[in-house]
Enzyme design. Structure first.
Site, PDB file in Angstrom:
ATOM      1  N   LYS A  16       0.839  -1.213   0.000  1.00 33.34           N
ATOM      2  CA  LYS A  16       0.000   0.000   0.000  1.00 33.34           C
ATOM      3  C   LYS A  16       0.867   1.254   0.000  1.00 33.34           C
ATOM      4  O   LYS A  16       0.640   2.184  -0.769  1.00 33.34           O
ATOM      5  CB  LYS A  16      -0.896   0.003   1.243  1.00 33.34           C
ATOM      6  CG  LYS A  16      -1.603   1.321   1.490  1.00 33.34           C
ATOM      7  CD  LYS A  16      -2.411   1.311   2.767  1.00 33.34           C
ATOM      8  CE  LYS A  16      -1.670   1.736   3.997  1.00 33.34           C
ATOM      9  NZ  LYS A  16      -1.382   3.177   4.115  1.00 33.34           N
ATOM     10  N   ASN A  17       1.864   1.265   0.891  1.00 29.89           N
ATOM     11  CA  ASN A  17       2.637   2.498   1.054  1.00 29.89           C
ATOM     12  C   ASN A  17       3.581   2.766  -0.108  1.00 29.89           C
ATOM     13  O   ASN A  17       4.232   3.804  -0.148  1.00 29.89           O
ATOM     14  CB  ASN A  17       3.407   2.474   2.384  1.00 29.89           C
ATOM     15  CG  ASN A  17       2.482   2.720   3.558  1.00 29.89           C
ATOM     16  OD1 ASN A  17       1.295   2.996   3.371  1.00 29.89           O
ATOM     17  ND2 ASN A  17       3.012   2.618   4.768  1.00 29.89           N
ATOM     18  N   ASP A  65      -4.700   7.849   9.080  1.00 26.71           N
ATOM     19  CA  ASP A  65      -4.806   7.149  10.355  1.00 26.71           C
ATOM     20  C   ASP A  65      -4.803   8.120  11.515  1.00 26.71           C
ATOM     21  O   ASP A  65      -4.136   9.142  11.502  1.00 26.71           O
ATOM     22  CB  ASP A  65      -3.626   6.183  10.516  1.00 26.71           C
ATOM     23  CG  ASP A  65      -3.799   4.978   9.640  1.00 26.71           C
ATOM     24  OD1 ASP A  65      -4.908   4.432   9.634  1.00 26.71           O
ATOM     25  OD2 ASP A  65      -2.835   4.602   8.971  1.00 26.71           O
ATOM     26  N   ASP A 124       4.842   0.784  12.020  1.00 21.99           N
ATOM     27  CA  ASP A 124       3.666   0.026  11.575  1.00 21.99           C
ATOM     28  C   ASP A 124       3.701  -1.439  12.030  1.00 21.99           C
ATOM     29  O   ASP A 124       2.670  -2.111  12.031  1.00 21.99           O
ATOM     30  CB  ASP A 124       3.542   0.084  10.038  1.00 21.99           C
ATOM     31  CG  ASP A 124       3.127   1.473   9.560  1.00 21.99           C
ATOM     32  OD1 ASP A 124       2.897   2.363  10.403  1.00 21.99           O
ATOM     33  OD2 ASP A 124       3.047   1.667   8.333  1.00 21.99           O
TER      34      ASP A 124
HETATM   35  C1  UD1 Z   1       4.404   6.934   6.322  1.00 27.10           C
HETATM   36  C2  UD1 Z   1       3.479   5.749   6.245  1.00 27.10           C
HETATM   37  C3  UD1 Z   1       3.039   5.282   7.620  1.00 27.10           C
HETATM   38  C4  UD1 Z   1       4.252   5.039   8.490  1.00 27.10           C
HETATM   39  C5  UD1 Z   1       5.169   6.262   8.480  1.00 27.10           C
HETATM   40  C6  UD1 Z   1       6.458   6.040   9.230  1.00 27.10           C
HETATM   41  C7  UD1 Z   1       2.311   6.071   4.176  1.00 27.10           C
HETATM   42  C8  UD1 Z   1       1.012   6.392   3.500  1.00 27.10           C
HETATM   43  N1  UD1 Z   1       2.298   6.122   5.492  1.00 27.10           N
HETATM   44  O1  UD1 Z   1       3.661   8.018   6.896  1.00 27.10           O
HETATM   45  O2  UD1 Z   1       2.296   4.081   7.473  1.00 27.10           O
HETATM   46  O3  UD1 Z   1       3.803   4.795   9.810  1.00 27.10           O
HETATM   47  O4  UD1 Z   1       5.518   6.599   7.127  1.00 27.10           O
HETATM   48  O5  UD1 Z   1       7.153   4.942   8.738  1.00 27.10           O
HETATM   49  O6  UD1 Z   1       3.302   5.745   3.543  1.00 27.10           O
HETATM   50  N2  UD1 Z   1       6.603  14.728  10.610  1.00 27.10           N
HETATM   51  C9  UD1 Z   1       6.674  16.070  10.916  1.00 27.10           C
HETATM   52  N3  UD1 Z   1       6.607  16.975   9.895  1.00 27.10           N
HETATM   53  C10 UD1 Z   1       6.497  16.610   8.585  1.00 27.10           C
HETATM   54  C11 UD1 Z   1       6.433  15.229   8.275  1.00 27.10           C
HETATM   55  C12 UD1 Z   1       6.479  14.308   9.307  1.00 27.10           C
HETATM   56  O7  UD1 Z   1       6.775  16.432  12.084  1.00 27.10           O
HETATM   57  O8  UD1 Z   1       6.451  17.495   7.712  1.00 27.10           O
HETATM   58  C13 UD1 Z   1       6.647  13.725  11.706  1.00 27.10           C
HETATM   59  C14 UD1 Z   1       5.320  12.970  11.812  1.00 27.10           C
HETATM   60  O9  UD1 Z   1       4.366  13.685  12.576  1.00 27.10           O
HETATM   61  C15 UD1 Z   1       5.753  11.704  12.481  1.00 27.10           C
HETATM   62  C16 UD1 Z   1       7.135  11.440  11.871  1.00 27.10           C
HETATM   63  O10 UD1 Z   1       7.578  12.716  11.380  1.00 27.10           O
HETATM   64  O11 UD1 Z   1       5.892  11.886  13.869  1.00 27.10           O
HETATM   65  C17 UD1 Z   1       7.129  10.410  10.755  1.00 27.10           C
HETATM   66  O12 UD1 Z   1       6.321  10.861   9.686  1.00 27.10           O
HETATM   67  P1  UD1 Z   1       6.561  10.431   8.178  1.00 27.10           P
HETATM   68  O13 UD1 Z   1       7.823   9.623   8.086  1.00 27.10           O
HETATM   69  O14 UD1 Z   1       6.431  11.634   7.333  1.00 27.10           O
HETATM   70  O15 UD1 Z   1       5.340   9.450   7.938  1.00 27.10           O
HETATM   71  P2  UD1 Z   1       4.225   9.510   6.826  1.00 27.10           P
HETATM   72  O16 UD1 Z   1       4.849   9.733   5.478  1.00 27.10           O
HETATM   73  O17 UD1 Z   1       3.123  10.381   7.263  1.00 27.10           O
END
Ligand code: UD1
Length: 432
Positions: free
Chosen positions: A35-36, A130, A320
């Site tokens: 999915k991701n 989520d 995850d």
């Molecule tokens: C993706 C995955 C999710 C997984 C996560 C971490 C998808 C659709 N989702 O989510 O299943 O749990 O990676 O492996 O692929 N953050 C900030 N600012 C930002 C971006 C992120 O503070 O601009 C923080 C987030 O709040 C979180 C952490 O960084 O605490 C990780 O986020 P990120 O790696 O960006 O995860 P996602 O891409 O949202």
């Protein structure tokens, strides 16, 4: 399939999954595509016109929602087979991502980079997804600003503009998956060179890089924490046929299922090289795993042993995986401490596990799990995709019947979880 009583426990008409801990699993499970990864590949097709073919596509709700979003933007989506998508762009794009679709999946944010670099403007409702705490997008925005974009927020929408993005040297203070993907795709059509330092290295990002390279993008440093992108003109890009990387979280779900049920499984179509840390930690619990090519052969021990685990960006243990790990520890011998380093609020499912008799206490971003011999079936809720899968695994470890509601969360990310588990002997059924 083993027998399950026909007394519905659910209080409404929403579907539920009913599962009974009823002995060992045996057989073969095939792992679908990730999915991701596929959601990001779909968004990335917005970079150019023509006919893209995506293979090994999971049959899940999020793919359908992302398909609806892309159709609203102006591309055509066909699904000639359940695991195949044909995406056709003809150049007539409306770079607007409406609230009704964006609020349903986090990955909708991935249209930002491709649309901005291609169309010079985007109007995007702030993303949902989520429910595990605040998920800001400040790193996406700061990176795109460094490449020349300007942003406005009003009425729940984010509006971005850039006549043409230019390359930039960007250093993340945290390797965000989504921010890496958005800057990577935006940089493909930017003028000049973009360097992303401390980039996320998840296998799904490497899959996206391979996809972009096949399209004609100038991406190097694949799989490392420094990605270098040499911008090209759009005419240099072409549509491609691509096989999506397998879903390591779904593979881990079947490992956890056999770990708590007993028995042995062959999990086919996996990428053991992308799950090394997890496989090592699962081995520490006593789960015997051997690999041969794309097959994981797992044999459950008489009882699992507790371990301590901390989540980290790849190649560390993915956040995850954590609900699955806590569920395994709930029935393991001993005490395990699990530390969440990505999403402090991601323990909501623990109270559901407690309803099944698990001894889990949380404090801040730690959980202490004291293993019990057996859980005890009860009605529980799935709060998000992975927590929902963990409830199913917990049901396999529970005496009596566990009925899981909130199945729509599981449907977002799991391709026939019930059918796949039933086929290897689990007492599980879906009640629609
Ligand atoms: C993706 C995955 C999710 C997984 C996560 C971490 C998808 C659709 N989702 O989510 O299943 O749990 O990676 O492996 O692929 N953050 C900030 N600012 C930002 C971006 C992120 O503070 O601009 C923080 C987030 O709040 C979180 C952490 O960084 O605490 C990780 O986020 P990120 O790696 O960006 O995860 P996602 O891409 O949202």
């Amino acid at each position: 399939m083993n027998a399950i009583s026909q007394n519905p426990v659910g209080v409404d008409d929403a579907p539920s999954i009913v599962v009974r801990g009823d002995g060992p699993l045996k057989g073969t499970v095939v792992v679908p595509g990730a999915k991701n990864s596929v959601l990001k590949l779909m968004a990335t097709t917005l970079l150019t016109d023509g006919v893209f073919e995506l293979m090994n596509v999971p049959d899940i709700a999020d793919v359908r929602i992302m398909g609806d979003l892309l159709e609203a933007i102006g591309v055509d989506i066909q699904r000639p087979a359940p695991d195949q998508l044909v995406i056709t762009g003809n150049g007539d794009l409306t770079p607007v991502a409406p609230y009704e679709l964006v609020e349903r999946i986090r990955a909708s944010i991935n249209v930002l980079g491709p649309l901005l670099t291609r169309c010079g403007q985007v109007r995007l409702s702030m993303p949902g997804g989520d429910d595990f705490g605040a998920r800001p997008i400040d790193m996406h925005i700061a990176g795109l600003e460094a490449m020349g974009a300007t942003f406005n927020f009003s009425h729940g929408y984010l509006e971005a503009h850039a006549d043409r993005l230019h390359g930039a040297d960007i250093t993340f203070d945290f390797p965000s998956v989504g921010a890496t993907e958005n800057l990577l795709t935006a940089a493909v059509l930017a003028a000049g060179r973009t360097t992303i330092n401390n980039a996320a290295r998840e296998p799904e990002i490497s899959d996206l890089c391979e996809f972009l390279i096949a399209m004609g993008a100038g991406v190097s440093g694949v799989g490392t924490s420094t990605l270098v992108i040499e911008g090209v003109e759009r005419g240099a890009l072409r549509p491609v046929r691509h096989h999506t990387v397998p879903d390591r979280i779904q593979a881990a779900t079947y490992l956890a299922a056999v770990a708590v049920s007993g028995g042995e499984l062959d999990i086919v179509g996996a990428r053991p090289d992308q799950m090394e840390m997890l496989l090592a930690r699962f081995a520490d619990t006593g789960l015997a795993i051997t690999t041969a090519g794309n097959i994981l052969h797992a044999v459950a021990p008489e009882r699992l042993r507790s371990i301590d685990v901390a989540t980290l960006p790849y190649p560390g243990i993915a956040t995850d995986y954590k609900p699955l790990i806590i569920t395994m520890l709930a029935v393991a011998d001993g005490v395990g401490i699990v530390t969440e380093n990505l999403y402090p609020g991601r323990f909501r499912y623990v109270e559901e596990l407690q309803r099944l008799g698990a001894d889990v206490r949380t404090s801040g971003h730690h959980a202490v799990v004291r293993g019990v011999r057996r859980l005890s079936g009860a009605p529980v809720k799935a709060h998000d995709i992975r927590a929902g899968a963990a409830m199913v695994v917990a049901g396999l470890a529970a005496e009596g019947e566990t009925e899981i509601s909130g199945v729509h969360h599981i449907d977002r990310g799991y391709d026939d979880l019930v059918g796949r588990l039933a086929a290897v002997g689990a007492a599980i059924e879906r009640r629609d």
